[in-house]
Design an enzyme around this catalytic site. Structure first.
Site, PDB file in Angstrom:
ATOM      1  N   ASN A  68      48.953  28.920  36.834  1.00  0.00           N
ATOM      2  CA  ASN A  68      49.917  27.838  36.655  1.00  0.00           C
ATOM      3  C   ASN A  68      50.444  27.293  37.981  1.00  0.00           C
ATOM      4  O   ASN A  68      50.529  26.080  38.160  1.00  0.00           O
ATOM      5  CB  ASN A  68      51.083  28.303  35.769  1.00  0.00           C
ATOM      6  CG  ASN A  68      50.595  28.709  34.380  1.00  0.00           C
ATOM      7  OD1 ASN A  68      49.454  28.426  34.025  1.00  0.00           O
ATOM      8  ND2 ASN A  68      51.442  29.382  33.608  1.00  0.00           N
ATOM      9  N   THR A 114      53.544 -23.339  39.383  1.00  0.00           N
ATOM     10  CA  THR A 114      54.327 -22.520  38.461  1.00  0.00           C
ATOM     11  C   THR A 114      53.831 -22.922  37.073  1.00  0.00           C
ATOM     12  O   THR A 114      53.461 -24.084  36.877  1.00  0.00           O
ATOM     13  CB  THR A 114      55.858 -22.777  38.575  1.00  0.00           C
ATOM     14  OG1 THR A 114      56.108 -24.130  38.209  1.00  0.00           O
ATOM     15  CG2 THR A 114      56.386 -22.524  39.964  1.00  0.00           C
ATOM     16  N   HIS A 115      53.772 -21.991  36.182  1.00  0.00           N
ATOM     17  CA  HIS A 115      53.189 -22.228  34.849  1.00  0.00           C
ATOM     18  C   HIS A 115      51.753 -22.738  34.951  1.00  0.00           C
ATOM     19  O   HIS A 115      51.276 -23.442  34.067  1.00  0.00           O
ATOM     20  CB  HIS A 115      54.018 -23.221  34.028  1.00  0.00           C
ATOM     21  CG  HIS A 115      55.488 -22.941  34.042  1.00  0.00           C
ATOM     22  ND1 HIS A 115      56.102 -22.153  33.092  1.00  0.00           N
ATOM     23  CD2 HIS A 115      56.461 -23.331  34.904  1.00  0.00           C
ATOM     24  CE1 HIS A 115      57.399 -22.073  33.378  1.00  0.00           C
ATOM     25  NE2 HIS A 115      57.633 -22.770  34.463  1.00  0.00           N
ATOM     26  N   SER A 161      23.158 -15.354  35.668  1.00  0.00           N
ATOM     27  CA  SER A 161      22.981 -15.204  34.232  1.00  0.00           C
ATOM     28  C   SER A 161      21.501 -15.026  33.936  1.00  0.00           C
ATOM     29  O   SER A 161      20.648 -15.579  34.633  1.00  0.00           O
ATOM     30  CB  SER A 161      23.516 -16.449  33.522  1.00  0.00           C
ATOM     31  OG  SER A 161      22.861 -16.634  32.286  1.00  0.00           O
ATOM     32  N   ASN A 171      28.508 -15.977  38.505  1.00  0.00           N
ATOM     33  CA  ASN A 171      29.675 -15.450  37.788  1.00  0.00           C
ATOM     34  C   ASN A 171      30.536 -14.522  38.657  1.00  0.00           C
ATOM     35  O   ASN A 171      30.001 -13.714  39.413  1.00  0.00           O
ATOM     36  CB  ASN A 171      29.214 -14.691  36.536  1.00  0.00           C
ATOM     37  CG  ASN A 171      28.597 -15.627  35.518  1.00  0.00           C
ATOM     38  OD1 ASN A 171      28.988 -16.786  35.396  1.00  0.00           O
ATOM     39  ND2 ASN A 171      27.593 -15.129  34.804  1.00  0.00           N
ATOM     40  N   TYR A 181      54.621  25.984  31.448  1.00  0.00           N
ATOM     41  CA  TYR A 181      53.244  25.488  31.337  1.00  0.00           C
ATOM     42  C   TYR A 181      52.784  25.474  29.883  1.00  0.00           C
ATOM     43  O   TYR A 181      53.073  26.358  29.100  1.00  0.00           O
ATOM     44  CB  TYR A 181      52.291  26.372  32.161  1.00  0.00           C
ATOM     45  CG  TYR A 181      50.848  25.919  32.035  1.00  0.00           C
ATOM     46  CD1 TYR A 181      50.353  24.880  32.821  1.00  0.00           C
ATOM     47  CD2 TYR A 181      49.988  26.500  31.101  1.00  0.00           C
ATOM     48  CE1 TYR A 181      49.046  24.426  32.681  1.00  0.00           C
ATOM     49  CE2 TYR A 181      48.682  26.051  30.954  1.00  0.00           C
ATOM     50  CZ  TYR A 181      48.221  25.017  31.747  1.00  0.00           C
ATOM     51  OH  TYR A 181      46.936  24.572  31.604  1.00  0.00           O
ATOM     52  N   GLN A 212      46.347  20.477  30.950  1.00  0.00           N
ATOM     53  CA  GLN A 212      44.982  20.424  31.486  1.00  0.00           C
ATOM     54  C   GLN A 212      44.387  19.005  31.334  1.00  0.00           C
ATOM     55  O   GLN A 212      43.477  18.629  32.058  1.00  0.00           O
ATOM     56  CB  GLN A 212      44.108  21.451  30.758  1.00  0.00           C
ATOM     57  CG  GLN A 212      42.661  21.462  31.203  1.00  0.00           C
ATOM     58  CD  GLN A 212      41.924  22.658  30.641  1.00  0.00           C
ATOM     59  OE1 GLN A 212      42.190  23.786  31.022  1.00  0.00           O
ATOM     60  NE2 GLN A 212      41.011  22.417  29.710  1.00  0.00           N
TER      61      GLN A 212
HETATM   62  N1  ARG Z   1      42.715  24.780  33.635  1.00  0.00           N
HETATM   63  C1  ARG Z   1      44.115  24.893  33.518  1.00  0.00           C
HETATM   64  C2  ARG Z   1      44.796  23.556  33.705  1.00  0.00           C
HETATM   65  O1  ARG Z   1      44.235  22.709  34.288  1.00  0.00           O
HETATM   66  C3  ARG Z   1      44.622  25.841  34.570  1.00  0.00           C
HETATM   67  C4  ARG Z   1      45.904  26.486  34.212  1.00  0.00           C
HETATM   68  C5  ARG Z   1      45.663  27.433  33.097  1.00  0.00           C
HETATM   69  N2  ARG Z   1      46.786  28.252  32.793  1.00  0.00           N
HETATM   70  C6  ARG Z   1      46.882  28.867  31.646  1.00  0.00           C
HETATM   71  N3  ARG Z   1      47.922  29.583  31.473  1.00  0.00           N
HETATM   72  N4  ARG Z   1      45.974  28.794  30.711  1.00  0.00           N
HETATM   73  O2  ARG Z   1      45.855  23.309  33.260  1.00  0.00           O
END
Ligand code: ARG
Length: 472
Positions: free
Chosen positions: A115, A160-161, A282, A290, A322, A327
């Protein structure tokens, strides 16, 4: 327990193997392997700190660093065996290391969690990419400066516009974009300063009981300090959202520029000639050229906004600390960074090589009663209250429309019929040059302030540095 389960770094408490579908569903190594350099950098700093604090031996740290260097080289050369069953970049590297060097490798994860590891990797990644994107923004600013300097005398209609409004200098229009990209660079600098602190030592969520030296790892990794709260440190992705916001704004600027260039390169406008190398033809219509590059940039802007929205939405319901949801940050981040970097690069080239069509721009500026405001302002200088002047000139425009004339087609007699205060000195003011020349206030489009702005812009790019303390 199956062979497969034996291989999990966290498998101790499990009786059954991970379901195959779950394994591939949850693996991130196929995309987060991009963080390998940052991960190895972080691990080496962590190992050295552990040894310096007497938590592992110097010999262990030496073996760890050597092993990691070897792995880094293998990854760089494409020889590393990535395994989805090892989930992510962190465990792929750690497991390979332990398989090779044994006990020392197994000690690397002391006083650390994935983490704080992933939070560290992503912060380093963002920091490096900000530096790269800042350089592309600089190239874009230089291309705009080149256009402004080269076209310093070109007049064009300001809109403008999307309706003719008042005459402006082409250089003034180019410098407007210079300002936008300047703010983008400043925003990235703010973001860089805020994200450049080390979460290492926060461990899983509560910090660690080992006598770690957080400042030592922070220093080694080039961070300017350490995060203040371990729970926040491992669950914070604000810095990434800030970066995605800054990139979204960069893309919004690029998209506005793209839109203008698309319109300006139509045969109806013909204000610019886009470079052949940046356009496509094209397959059926032989005459076509283009503006695909600005169109793609305009389109990709939507993608980057999507990345920002994805991250805001991913984070909105997460309890501390976390959660695996986080992820999902990587693909959005990588996509936004790649897209913005590539868009800036190609658009800087396009801007540098496009050609303003000065004659057409000039011709356009003579239409659309573009100096009507100047006529009203002139009446004000003769004592007519502005609102009355506005009304008078509105009537003149209506009369001109009926006669098929422009304001500058009126002779002195016709003008004096409108208002007795009008004299000869008005005539030059009704030309686009006269109008532009009169805009002398700072920030205006007069040749004087525009030359000053050019000078300031040149100075700004030579003085500016992403890292404030690098500035002299
Ligand atoms: N691959 C995980 C991510 O990107 C890494 C952290 C994972 N931690 C966990 N407690 N599963 O978030």
């Amino acid at each position: 327990m199956s062979d497969q389960q034996d291989k999990k770094l966290w498998g101790g408490r499990f009786q059954e193997a991970t379901d195959r579908d779950v394994e591939s569903f949850s693996a991130s190594e196929q995309f987060d392997r991009r963080l390998y350099r940052q991960d190895i950098q972080g691990s080496m700093a962590h190992a050295r700190m552990l040894a310096a604090q007497g938590i592992i031996s110097q010999e262990d740290a030496r073996q760890i660093c050597e092993g990691l260097q070897e792995i880094e080289q293998e990854i760089r050369e494409g020889r590393f065996q990535w395994r989805p069953d090892l989930e992510d970049v962190h465990m792929n590297i750690e497991k390979t290391l332990s398989d090779r060097i044994g006990a020392a490798g197994k000690r690397l994860h002391t006083a650390r969690s994935r983490n704080d590891q992933v939070a560290t990797d992503v912060r380093i990644y963002c920091r490096d990419e900000i530096v790269a994107i800042d350089q592309h923004l600089l190239q874009m600013q230089k291309a705009l400066l080149y256009q402004a300097e080269n076209g310093i005398d070109i007049l064009m209609p300001g809109f403008t516009h999307l309706q003719h409004a008042q005459p402006v200098l082409w250089a003034h229009h180019m410098l407007a974009y210079f300002e936008m990209f300047k703010r983008d660079r400043l925003r990235l600098r703010d973001c860089h300063a805020r994200l450049n602190i080390s979460p290492l030592g926060s461990a899983a969520l509560a910090g660690t009981g080992f006598p770690v030296d957080r400042m030592a790892t922070a220093r080694e990794l080039g961070f300017s300090g350490i995060t203040a709260n371990s729970l926040d440190a491992v669950s914070d992705r604000d810095f990434l959202i800030e970066l995605l916001s800054a990139l979204s704004i960069v893309m919004m600027h690029l998209s506005r520029l793209s839109e203008e260039l698309i319109i300006w390169s139509t045969s109806e406008f013909s204000f610019v000639e886009l470079p052949d190398g940046y356009c496509t033809g094209s397959s059926i219509m032989p005459q076509k050229k283009n503006p695909d590059v600005p169109e793609l940039v305009r389109g990709k802007t939507g993608r980057v906004y999507g990345d920002l929205m994805a991250m805001l939405t991913i984070m909105k319901g997460l309890p501390l600390a976390y959660n695996r949801d986080m992820q999902e940050d990587k693909e959005a981040l990588f996509d936004a960074v790649d897209t913005t970097r590539d868009s800036l690069k190609v658009m800087a080239g396009l801007v540098r090589h496009m050609k303003p069509l000065a004659d057409n721009l000039r011709q356009a500026v003579y239409t659309g009663f573009i100096t009507a405001t100047d006529l009203a302002d002139y009446l004000v200088t003769k004592g007519v209250p502005f609102r009355e002047a506005h009304e008078i000139v509105g009537n003149v425009v209506a009369r001109c429309l009926a006669m098929g004339k422009e304001l500058h087609d009126l002779d002195l007699q016709e003008l004096q019929d409108l208002h007795p205060a009008i004299q000869e000195d008005l005539l030059h003011l009704l030309t686009p040059e006269g109008s532009v020349n009169s805009r002398r206030c700072p920030g205006g489009t007069g040749p004087e302030p525009v030359r000053g702005a050019l000078e300031q812009a040149r100075r700004w790019i030579s003085d500016y540095s992403l890292q404030e303390d690098e500035r002299s």
